[in-house]
Design an enzyme around this catalytic site. Structure first.
Site, mmCIF file in Angstrom:
data_model
loop_
_atom_site.group_PDB
_atom_site.id
_atom_site.type_symbol
_atom_site.label_atom_id
_atom_site.label_comp_id
_atom_site.label_asym_id
_atom_site.label_seq_id
_atom_site.Cartn_x
_atom_site.Cartn_y
_atom_site.Cartn_z
ATOM 1 N N CYS A 84 0.819 -1.218 -0.045
ATOM 2 C CA CYS A 84 -0.065 -0.122 -0.078
ATOM 3 C C CYS A 84 0.891 1.239 0.043
ATOM 4 C CB CYS A 84 -0.802 0.060 1.330
ATOM 5 S SG CYS A 84 -1.951 -1.561 1.568
ATOM 6 N N CYS A 123 -8.197 -2.235 -4.408
ATOM 7 C CA CYS A 123 -6.685 -1.762 -4.635
ATOM 8 C C CYS A 123 -5.914 -3.051 -4.713
ATOM 9 C CB CYS A 123 -6.164 -1.104 -3.476
ATOM 10 S SG CYS A 123 -6.192 0.643 -3.625
ATOM 11 N N CYS A 133 -35.228 -0.830 10.801
ATOM 12 C CA CYS A 133 -34.215 -0.037 11.660
ATOM 13 C C CYS A 133 -34.680 0.821 12.396
ATOM 14 C CB CYS A 133 -32.970 0.249 10.527
ATOM 15 S SG CYS A 133 -32.430 -1.073 9.493
ATOM 16 N N CYS A 183 -36.436 1.072 16.096
ATOM 17 C CA CYS A 183 -35.476 0.831 16.981
ATOM 18 C C CYS A 183 -34.422 2.277 17.052
ATOM 19 C CB CYS A 183 -34.282 -0.274 17.024
ATOM 20 S SG CYS A 183 -35.199 -1.625 17.743
ATOM 21 N N HIS A 184 -33.842 2.388 16.065
ATOM 22 C CA HIS A 184 -32.728 3.435 16.058
ATOM 23 C C HIS A 184 -33.179 4.871 15.881
ATOM 24 C CE1 HIS A 184 -29.612 0.398 16.275
ATOM 25 N NE2 HIS A 184 -30.554 -0.266 15.663
ATOM 26 N N CYS A 212 -27.826 -7.245 13.550
ATOM 27 C CA CYS A 212 -29.032 -6.519 13.856
ATOM 28 C C CYS A 212 -30.228 -7.627 13.242
ATOM 29 C CB CYS A 212 -29.026 -5.196 13.210
ATOM 30 S SG CYS A 212 -28.925 -3.684 14.401
#
Lengths: 109, 253
Positions: free
Chosen positions: B68, B106, B169, B172-173, B214
């Site tokens: 890298c 990459c 989702c 709850c969130h 979840c």
């Protein structure tokens, strides 16, 4: 992950009599031996049994670990700076694998 | 009547002119001890993976014999801020990529080597290492242009009821964030700390692993790692986290 298994944090320099806080962290599964895998076969115990620290050749801290310790154990302890020397941290596990980290400490008056 | 209209107009101006406060990071629901542990590089176990990522960053691999660092530089300063912009659309392929996907692209495109499998220590390590370079910087993703359809799909996913428990989702969130669920506190569902060290896993894991948890929790289909559904959701979650600082590797329960 052999080369980056452990992290030790401590000052490189201290005055004589100063209390040093030292933190040591190692990557290890700490498998208890009480669990079974998805086929019901027992997973063999694999824990770090012993952690020891020698300061200029003298043992200043030792900890015997059991299955109650979570994975990737983090240990913080303190010692007193007495003389310039090397601290050698050693972890030894069930499979006889030993990880050693060395740190130099310079003590000034 | 006129006064009422003026009030409505004034309210519109306020909502358009004032930037909404960023949502609180998942860290705000941790105990003081865990917050301190997350902030301390010597104590945060996620840093073990960051170390691994740093090692891989400098290791030449593949047919091209490149690391890298060969392209991006040894000290990884070129990665500063990158994690705040992901997931993002790859201009060449038109695909939505999260940070894991970009790292693997990459690998195949420049290093000429096999991509890492999801949740390997290598991919988690490199992702955590790259994201760590953006520590403290606010999330700011592109949701328009070529990203717009992905964003729409992610938003729809977030609001779609799923699974045996028939929950979205958002239920709850959004509706119940900050309230208790089985002895824990529901967060706002932001991904700013991932890859994170989760105590339940006793390991670092990706945001996709958390999303799978979840899905399992509401007894819904668990999508594959790197699936388009979760990628689009990641983009929507990143938009929700706009202005929230990157905390990788965070500690989560």
């Amino acid at each position: 992950m052999a080369l980056a298994q452990a992290r030790v944090s401590m000052p490189a320099e201290a005055r004589r009599g100063e209390i040093l806080e030292i933190k040591a962290l190692i990557r290890h599964p700490m498998e208890t031996g009480y669990r079974v895998d998805s086929r019901g076969q027992p997973i063999p115990r694999h824990i770090v049994r012993r952690f020891a620290v020698a300061y200029d050749g003298e043992e200043v801290f030792r900890m015997d670990m059991t299955q109650g310790v979570a994975a990737n154990p983090f240990i913080a302890f303190s010692t007193v700076a007495t003389r310039t020397g090397e601290l050698v941290f050693t972890w030894e596990d069930d499979r006889g694998e030993v990880v050693t980290v060395r740190k130099s400490l310079t003590v000034t008056e | 009547m006129i006064a009422g209209r003026v009030l409505i107009l004034a309210a519109l101006f306020i909502s358009a002119g004032v930037q909404a406060e960023p949502l609180p990071s998942g860290t705000s629901f941790l105990s003081e001890e865990l917050k301190a542990r997350q902030a301390d590089e010597a104590a945060n176990p996620g840093m073990l993976w960051v170390d691994e990522g740093a090692r891989l960053w400098a290791t030449p691999q593949g047919a091209a014999g490149k690391a890298c660092a060969s392209c991006h530089g040894a000290d990884a300063a070129s990665m500063r801020g990158v994690a705040t912009r992901y997931p993002a659309v790859d201009a060449e392929s038109g695909d939505l990529l999260n940070l894991e996907g970009r790292i693997n692209l990459c690998r195949t495109r420049h290093q000429e080597v096999e991509p890492y499998a999801y949740e390997t220590d290598q991919l988690l390590g490199l992702t955590a290492f790259v994201a760590r370079q953006s520590l403290g910087m606010p999330v700011q993703v592109e949701t328009g242009g070529t990203a717009a359809p992905f964003y729409a799909a992610g938003e729809a996913f977030f609001h779609r009821r799923q699974g045996q428990l028939n929950l979205s989702c958002a239920q709850c969130h959004d509706d119940n964030a900050g309230r208790s669920l089985r002895g824990d506190t529901i967060s706002h569902g932001l991904g700013n700390g991932y890859p994170a060290y989760r105590l339940e896993w006793q390991s670092v894991g990706s945001l996709q692993r958390r999303l799978r948890s979840c899905s399992y929790g509401v007894r819904a289909v668990q999508f594959d790692y790197g699936s388009p559904d979760y990628l689009a959701l990641e983009l929507y979650l990143a938009k929700r986290a706009e202005g929230v600082a990157i905390e990788t590797p965070a500690i989560r329960r």
